[in-house]
Design a protein around this motif. Structure first.
Motif, PDB file in Angstrom:
ATOM      1  N   ARG A 100       0.801  -1.375   0.013  1.00  0.00           N
ATOM      2  CA  ARG A 100      -0.056  -0.120  -0.039  1.00  0.00           C
ATOM      3  C   ARG A 100       0.896   1.300  -0.040  1.00  0.00           C
ATOM      4  NH1 ARG A 100      -5.638   0.413   2.607  1.00  0.00           N
ATOM      5  NH2 ARG A 100      -6.024  -0.499   0.483  1.00  0.00           N
ATOM      6  N   GLY A 120      -4.005   3.488  -3.013  1.00  0.00           N
ATOM      7  CA  GLY A 120      -4.477   2.259  -3.216  1.00  0.00           C
ATOM      8  C   GLY A 120      -3.353   0.857  -3.255  1.00  0.00           C
ATOM      9  N   THR A 121      -3.915  -0.249  -2.937  1.00  0.00           N
ATOM     10  CA  THR A 121      -3.174  -1.282  -2.751  1.00  0.00           C
ATOM     11  C   THR A 121      -3.065  -1.907  -4.151  1.00  0.00           C
ATOM     12  OG1 THR A 121      -3.432  -1.869  -0.527  1.00  0.00           O
ATOM     13  CG2 THR A 121      -2.632  -3.764  -1.951  1.00  0.00           C
ATOM     14  N   ASP A 122      -1.664  -2.334  -4.503  1.00  0.00           N
ATOM     15  CA  ASP A 122      -1.548  -2.994  -6.115  1.00  0.00           C
ATOM     16  C   ASP A 122      -0.917  -4.411  -5.870  1.00  0.00           C
ATOM     17  OD1 ASP A 122       1.663  -2.735  -7.110  1.00  0.00           O
ATOM     18  OD2 ASP A 122       1.341  -1.327  -5.291  1.00  0.00           O
ATOM     19  N   SER A 132       2.900  -0.533 -11.176  1.00  0.00           N
ATOM     20  CA  SER A 132       1.775  -1.044 -11.151  1.00  0.00           C
ATOM     21  C   SER A 132       1.088  -1.107 -12.555  1.00  0.00           C
ATOM     22  CB  SER A 132       0.873  -0.489 -10.088  1.00  0.00           C
ATOM     23  OG  SER A 132      -0.469  -0.870 -10.232  1.00  0.00           O
ATOM     24  N   ASP A 160      -5.024   3.111 -10.610  1.00  0.00           N
ATOM     25  CA  ASP A 160      -5.859   3.348  -9.732  1.00  0.00           C
ATOM     26  C   ASP A 160      -6.382   2.089  -9.207  1.00  0.00           C
ATOM     27  OD1 ASP A 160      -5.796   6.247 -10.085  1.00  0.00           O
ATOM     28  OD2 ASP A 160      -6.924   5.705 -11.757  1.00  0.00           O
ATOM     29  N   ASP A 161      -6.686   1.909  -7.760  1.00  0.00           N
ATOM     30  CA  ASP A 161      -7.360   0.447  -7.440  1.00  0.00           C
ATOM     31  C   ASP A 161      -8.829   0.645  -7.628  1.00  0.00           C
ATOM     32  OD1 ASP A 161      -8.708   2.264  -5.302  1.00  0.00           O
ATOM     33  OD2 ASP A 161      -7.419   1.186  -3.820  1.00  0.00           O
ATOM     34  N   GLU A 162      -9.475  -0.460  -7.202  1.00  0.00           N
ATOM     35  CA  GLU A 162     -10.931  -0.755  -7.437  1.00  0.00           C
ATOM     36  C   GLU A 162     -11.619   0.478  -6.838  1.00  0.00           C
ATOM     37  OE1 GLU A 162     -11.826  -4.636  -5.796  1.00  0.00           O
ATOM     38  OE2 GLU A 162     -10.789  -5.383  -7.399  1.00  0.00           O
ATOM     39  N   VAL A 203      -2.726   4.436  -7.184  1.00  0.00           N
ATOM     40  CA  VAL A 203      -1.721   3.343  -6.545  1.00  0.00           C
ATOM     41  C   VAL A 203      -0.358   4.132  -6.323  1.00  0.00           C
ATOM     42  CG1 VAL A 203      -0.419   1.353  -7.083  1.00  0.00           C
ATOM     43  CG2 VAL A 203      -2.821   1.488  -7.626  1.00  0.00           C
ATOM     44  N   ARG A 244       2.070   3.711  -9.264  1.00  0.00           N
ATOM     45  CA  ARG A 244       1.796   3.740 -10.749  1.00  0.00           C
ATOM     46  C   ARG A 244       2.953   4.334 -11.532  1.00  0.00           C
ATOM     47  NH1 ARG A 244      -1.694   8.784 -11.385  1.00  0.00           N
ATOM     48  NH2 ARG A 244      -3.608   7.486 -11.576  1.00  0.00           N
TER      49      ARG A 244
END
Length: 592
Positions: free
Chosen positions: A352, A401-403, A453, A457-459, A464, A467
């Motif tokens: 994260r 965001g977590t990747d 990543s 962007d995460d969900e 992220v 990125r």
């Protein structure tokens, strides 16, 4: 230096375990029988381990991934060179004889300990994204992330190489021998030829020649597309020419002029995924000297590379969360369970929060003792937590965001101690095996940008941290490590290849050396295990299914995996040097 600490008393419980024997070439382990969750009887019989004796030296030592590279480093030490001189000479040979792992076309991190003043420095030679790179670099036409294997070959994955600039900067500070001298062994081998090693021959044989650029294919395969066999004498005049230019003119010969132009052209004219790296990107590359990250562990300081590497933070957080536990004097299922649980928590935060600190605010609270104590409190002695969630360390200004960035298990590591007691730990890479499969001027180019990543962007729509951005350095797991003893002097030097598994490999080695009393060769040869906040992974080997039976009662999902570490370790104790080279690869410890 940043410091980590998390200590509280342990109240260990015991489990009934019987011993079985597992033998695998270089090691023999006694395997326990299944754990019963509520039992509390006498301590189990510990596993036993057999490995080759460590290499011994009195004055100086180099451990590298190929005998020719280790001997090139020793050649510099015999001339009176420093640890930095030896590491550079070894690296230039590795770029020739182990081209699938590292070289001029890649990047590196280096930790240096100065014996005279005790200063510890950390050097960042990580690749950078071209100026034209955007967060959408690896998105398909439909806006979804591309498949990772499809983006590795070709030009789009190539970042600006940083290794050469980094070692030149460190040489300016800590080198003793003339710069040109350091290139002589590699130039000589490139002109006269070297025998293709078993590992290189096997990797080429199992690969597809069409997966290489035309120039690389012509170098690694014959006219019929057959890989060069074991022992084939391979020469590389183009590499020798490049090294001679760099030896005579310094790193500017690489980053400005013809060589830089040829690298950029290879990327832009790639047979697959043409990229956008330019000669201006090459000329703009800058080395960064960063603050080392150190974590206390049982009276030692475990020091390594901070962001953009996640290595030192994740290793340090893991060890800090484990310090309150008694891990015993030998590997046991219970100890392995505790290590994996701490790794899960550390990896959750890593995924994260950690990225290039010039682009993202990495929370200082990741290293906070109270925070790590709270995180350690989540570890159950006999029950897996499943998947860990990231915490909220002090100093978190936002929640990125977590990747799930993928890192390929390639790379190489060099450990050096010179006659004056100066120490180098250097992990070096072109990322995947054979990098981007592009070749320019006799060396392979990296595919390091696939360490970013793919999804910007995460969900939940949060950017992220890792990125893609122009000029940014992708997050790494490389963990060149120097362990200091209670007196502040180095006692262990280590590191490994292995992608994101580098972190569990180094954690295993530190625990093997500090808790389980192993020598460097035993620690390097010890079976691999751990978790990257997913399944509990055990190294695939004869009898590994029986290990699975010992771990599953803790509630883990257990998988067997190829875990080809390349741990290269030096111990400084009792007035001598002890070296260990991972038997899974082709390394050697060379010293006098």
């Amino acid at each position: 230096m940043h410091h980590l600490s998390a200590r509280e008393p342990d109240a260990p419980a015991s489990r009934p375990i019987k011993a079985l024997t597992l033998c695998l070439a270089w090691l023999c382990l006694a395997l326990p029988q299944p754990v019963h969750a509520q039992a509390s009887r006498a301590a189990p019989e510990p596993p036993t381990l057999q490995a080759a004796e460590p290499a011994l030296a009195e004055r100086h030592m180099v451990v590298a991934a190929h005998p020719l590279a280790a001997r090139a480093g020793r050649e510099m030490l015999r001339k009176g060179g420093s640890a930095v001189d030896a590491a550079i000479a070894a690296q230039m040979v590795l770029g020739l004889v182990e081209p699938q792992s590292s070289g001029l076309g890649g990047g590196a991190f280096l930790i240096h300990h100065d014996a005279e003043n005790g200063e510890l420095t950390a050097w960042d030679g990580r690749e950078t994204a071209p100026a034209a790179a955007t967060p959408e670099r690896f998105l398909g036409a439909d806006g979804s992330p591309a498949r990772w294997p499809e983006m590795v070959p070709g030009g789009l994955s190539v970042g600006v190489p940083g290794m050469l600039a980094m070692v030149a900067a460190v040489h300016d500070r800590h080198g003793v021998l003339p710069w040109a001298d350091l290139f002589e062994p590699a130039i000589r081998l490139a002109r006269e030829g070297f025998g293709v090693s078993p590992r290189l021959a096997a990797l080429l044989r199992d690969d597809d020649p069409e997966a290489f650029s035309p120039a690389a294919r012509a170098y690694f395969y014959d006219a019929d597309g057959e890989a060069w066999p074991l022992g084939h004498v391979l020469t590389n005049d183009a590499y020798a020419d490049t090294l001679e230019r760099i030896a005579a003119e310094g790193p500017s010969a690489f980053y400005d002029g013809e060589i830089a132009g040829d690298v950029a052209a290879a990327v832009r004219e790639a047979w697959r995924n043409p990229g956008d790296l330019s000669a201006a990107d090459m000329a703009a590359y800058e080395v960064v000297e960063r603050e080392p990250v150190c974590a206390p562990y049982r009276g030692h300081e475990v020091c390594g590379m901070g962001p953009p590497s996640s290595g030192a933070h994740t290793v340090g957080m893991t060890l800090a969360m484990l310090e309150r536990f008694d891990l015993g004097t030998e590997p046991t299922p219970r100890a392995m369970h505790l290590v994996a649980e701490a790794e899960k928590l550390a990896f959750a935060d890593r995924d994260r929060y950690i990225a290039d600190p010039d682009f993202v605010d990495v929370p200082d609270g990741l290293l906070d003792p109270r925070y790590l104590g709270e995180r350690s409190g989540l570890i159950e002695r006999y029950q897996s937590m499943g998947r860990a969630e990231a915490g909220t360390p002090p100093g978190s200004r936002r929640s990125p965001g977590t990747d799930g960035t993928k890192e390929a298990p390639s790379t190489s590591h060099i450990s050096v101690v010179d006659a004056d007691g100066n120490v180098v730990s250097m992990t070096t890479t072109i990322e995947s095996g054979f990098g981007s499969r592009l070749m320019a001027r006799g060396f392979l180019l990296n595919n390091e940008l696939t360490d970013f990543s793919f999804a910007p962007d995460d969900e939940d729509g949060r950017p992220v941290a890792n990125r893609v951005e122009a000029g940014k350095r992708p997050r790494s797991s490389m963990a060149p490590t120097i362990v200091l003893g209670p007196d502040g002097r180095p006692v262990f030097v280590m590191g490994s290849p292995g992608g994101s598994r580098i972190i569990p490999y180094v954690v295993k080695a530190v625990i093997a050396l500090v808790d389980w009393g192993m020598d460097p060769q035993q620690a390097a040869a010890l079976f691999n295990f751990g978790s990257r906040n997913g399944p509990f992974e055990i190294e695939r080997m004869p009898g590994a299914e029986r290990w699975r039976a010992q771990i599953e009662p803790f509630g883990h999902e257990v998988t067997l995996a190829e875990m080809t570490s390349g741990l290269h370790i030096i111990a400084l104790r009792d007035g001598r040097l002890e070296g260990g080279a991972d038997p899974r690869r082709e390394g050697e410890a060379a010293g006098d």
